[in-house]
Design a protein around this motif. Structure first.
Motif, mmCIF file in Angstrom:
data_model
loop_
_atom_site.group_PDB
_atom_site.id
_atom_site.type_symbol
_atom_site.label_atom_id
_atom_site.label_comp_id
_atom_site.label_asym_id
_atom_site.label_seq_id
_atom_site.Cartn_x
_atom_site.Cartn_y
_atom_site.Cartn_z
ATOM 1 N N SER A 235 -27.942 1.788 9.793
ATOM 2 C CA SER A 235 -26.812 0.940 9.857
ATOM 3 C C SER A 235 -26.720 0.171 8.302
ATOM 4 O O SER A 235 -25.300 0.098 7.993
ATOM 5 N N ILE A 236 -27.883 -0.264 7.673
ATOM 6 C CA ILE A 236 -27.666 -0.789 6.324
ATOM 7 C C ILE A 236 -26.879 0.420 5.324
ATOM 8 O O ILE A 236 -25.923 -0.153 4.512
ATOM 9 N N ALA A 237 -27.271 1.693 5.579
ATOM 10 C CA ALA A 237 -26.789 2.454 4.728
ATOM 11 C C ALA A 237 -25.283 3.116 4.922
ATOM 12 O O ALA A 237 -24.657 3.338 4.076
ATOM 13 N N ILE A 238 -25.038 3.062 6.190
ATOM 14 C CA ILE A 238 -23.605 3.339 6.640
ATOM 15 C C ILE A 238 -22.608 2.181 5.862
ATOM 16 O O ILE A 238 -21.682 2.452 5.599
ATOM 17 N N ILE A 239 -23.030 0.888 6.123
ATOM 18 C CA ILE A 239 -22.239 -0.387 5.715
ATOM 19 C C ILE A 239 -22.104 -0.088 4.186
ATOM 20 O O ILE A 239 -21.008 -0.304 3.443
ATOM 21 N N ARG A 240 -23.287 0.139 3.615
ATOM 22 C CA ARG A 240 -23.259 0.174 2.006
ATOM 23 C C ARG A 240 -22.275 1.481 1.537
ATOM 24 O O ARG A 240 -21.311 1.347 0.750
ATOM 25 N N ALA A 241 -22.444 2.362 2.288
ATOM 26 C CA ALA A 241 -21.547 3.840 1.969
ATOM 27 C C ALA A 241 -20.016 3.532 1.913
ATOM 28 O O ALA A 241 -19.179 3.846 1.170
ATOM 29 N N ASP B 23 -14.425 0.906 -2.060
ATOM 30 C CA ASP B 23 -14.523 -0.031 -3.372
ATOM 31 C C ASP B 23 -14.200 -1.359 -2.836
ATOM 32 O O ASP B 23 -13.421 -2.321 -3.522
ATOM 33 N N THR B 24 -15.023 -2.028 -1.946
ATOM 34 C CA THR B 24 -15.119 -3.108 -1.368
ATOM 35 C C THR B 24 -16.242 -3.964 -1.588
ATOM 36 O O THR B 24 -17.329 -3.272 -1.070
ATOM 37 N N ASN B 25 -16.269 -5.298 -1.929
ATOM 38 C CA ASN B 25 -17.540 -5.968 -2.249
ATOM 39 C C ASN B 25 -17.895 -6.332 -0.777
ATOM 40 O O ASN B 25 -17.281 -6.870 0.022
ATOM 41 N N ILE B 26 -19.422 -6.625 -0.733
ATOM 42 C CA ILE B 26 -19.871 -7.362 0.437
ATOM 43 C C ILE B 26 -21.265 -8.190 0.128
ATOM 44 O O ILE B 26 -22.117 -7.580 -0.668
ATOM 45 N N SER B 27 -21.254 -9.556 0.801
ATOM 46 C CA SER B 27 -22.369 -10.030 0.272
ATOM 47 C C SER B 27 -23.577 -9.733 1.102
ATOM 48 O O SER B 27 -23.413 -8.772 2.180
ATOM 49 N N LYS B 28 -24.906 -10.245 0.890
ATOM 50 C CA LYS B 28 -25.851 -9.920 1.635
ATOM 51 C C LYS B 28 -25.865 -10.434 2.731
ATOM 52 O O LYS B 28 -26.424 -9.682 3.973
ATOM 53 N N GLU B 29 -25.294 -11.656 3.170
ATOM 54 C CA GLU B 29 -25.245 -12.281 4.551
ATOM 55 C C GLU B 29 -24.424 -11.468 5.412
ATOM 56 O O GLU B 29 -24.535 -11.216 6.379
ATOM 57 N N GLU B 30 -23.353 -10.798 4.811
ATOM 58 C CA GLU B 30 -22.356 -10.281 5.840
ATOM 59 C C GLU B 30 -22.862 -8.896 5.961
ATOM 60 O O GLU B 30 -22.604 -8.262 7.067
ATOM 61 N N LEU B 31 -23.691 -8.362 4.938
ATOM 62 C CA LEU B 31 -24.390 -6.942 5.338
ATOM 63 C C LEU B 31 -25.390 -7.049 6.525
ATOM 64 O O LEU B 31 -25.313 -6.245 7.508
ATOM 65 N N LEU B 32 -26.033 -8.113 6.530
ATOM 66 C CA LEU B 32 -27.079 -8.221 7.542
ATOM 67 C C LEU B 32 -26.204 -8.637 9.044
ATOM 68 O O LEU B 32 -26.880 -8.350 10.026
ATOM 69 N N LYS B 33 -25.084 -9.365 8.749
ATOM 70 C CA LYS B 33 -24.436 -9.662 10.158
ATOM 71 C C LYS B 33 -24.033 -8.397 10.696
ATOM 72 O O LYS B 33 -23.922 -8.033 11.726
ATOM 73 N N LEU B 34 -23.154 -7.568 9.665
ATOM 74 C CA LEU B 34 -22.627 -6.328 10.267
ATOM 75 C C LEU B 34 -23.667 -5.350 10.776
ATOM 76 O O LEU B 34 -23.452 -4.578 11.678
ATOM 77 N N SER B 35 -24.812 -5.316 10.182
ATOM 78 C CA SER B 35 -25.879 -4.616 10.852
ATOM 79 C C SER B 35 -26.279 -4.695 12.066
ATOM 80 O O SER B 35 -26.600 -4.069 13.002
#
Length: 309
Positions: free
Chosen positions: A108-114, A120-132
């Protein structure tokens, strides 16, 4: 030039605190960056394709056990208004599944980052974990957030369910050996087994749960103050309590004994138990190699070595 982007994550293990964490005791999870998961996204003419070890084809037609990935991708594309974009997503993972090493959370984490890198969109750490949690909820039902936090972290994570999730200082000069018993862990069965013991033999079971919580609290200090010998003692004490909770087995016990005979400072199962992996703490890389070789000869399916300094 064809558009391309990448996302990375890594494995995790529970250092200490299995099962007691379910009952609001603390746990410590460690990131294992030596065991990587990589996602590559390439531009293609049409469609949204997945290329993985378990499935190759359209993302919208994945089998049921990959529905979490489909739902996560759809959620991200809707969120950033890219639902009509075409791409191929390739998953390259070194993390074994069903071994308590966070494979689904790492995916999940790698898919979101990729995907965020690709568009070319920024994401916060909080949003990264929420999406995961979108993927983890489908895969695990009620994720604690610990796996996602640790597979994307650089430092150990201190976790108390429904209370605290934070990275802690990591000053440990030691090396960790991870060995796969070859037996798949069964988290659901193990958790329910401990729960049943609390009903049938509350005093004994609660004593072990409380003891593990106390050991974890002491372990945090040893991690932060670079006391590997003391940490090893605590790890072995933790294993005794996990055996009291009856979620070890003969294969795990044999591998723990082999590691200890061959110089481990402390050895225990990691994860839910009833299979999965063990971890052994070594003073340095050379001693870790000796322990890993002994475990392989004793029947470990695979071993990994993670230096901490």
């Amino acid at each position: 030039m064809t558009k391309q982007a990448f996302g990375k994550s890594h494995a995790k293990i529970i250092l200490m605190g299995e099962h007691s964490v379910v009952y609001n005791q603390p746990a410590i999870a460690l990131p294992i960056p030596k065991i990587e998961l990589k996602i590559k996204i390439n531009e293609i003419d049409a469609g949204q394709l997945l290329n993985s070890k378990y499935y190759i084809g359209p993302i919208q037609k994945v089998p049921n056990d990959l529905l979490g990935i489909k739902n996560l991708v759809n959620t991200i594309l809707t969120k950033i208004n890219k639902t009509d974009e075409s791409f191929e997503m390739t998953i390259d993972s070194e993390i074994p599944s069903e071994r308590g090493m966070g494979s689904s959370a790492a995916t999940s984490i790698a898919i979101i980052r990729a995907l965020y890198n690709y568009f070319d969109t920024n994401i916060s750490k909080e949003e990264l974990l929420k999406l995961s949690d979108v993927e983890e909820t489908i895969t695990h039902g009620n994720p604690s957030g610990l796996d996602s936090a640790t597979t994307g972290a650089d430092n150990p994570v201190w976790f108390i369910r429904n209370d605290t999730l934070e990275e802690i200082n990591f000053n440990l000069n030691a090396t960790l050996v991870i060995a796969d018993s070859g037996i798949k862990g069964r988290t659901d069965i193990a958790i329910n087994y401990v729960k049943q013991q609390l009903i049938n033999d509350n005093k004994r079971t609660q004593k072990s749960i409380n003891k593990i919580g106390n050991l974890v609290t002491k372990a945090r200090q040893d991690i932060e103050k670079n006391n590997p010998e003391e940490l090893g003692i605590l790890m072995s004490e933790n294993q005794k309590e996990l055996k009291n909770l009856k979620i070890s087995n003969s294969k795990i016990d044999d591998l723990v004994e082999i590691a200890n005979i061959n110089g481990s400072l402390g050895t225990k199962l990691t994860g839910s138990g009833l299979g999965g992996c063990i971890i052994a703490l070594a003073r340095n890389d050379n001693e870790a190699e000796s322990i890993a070789n002994a475990l392989t000869k004793a029947g470990a399916l695979d071993t990994w070595i993670q230096p901490f300094k």
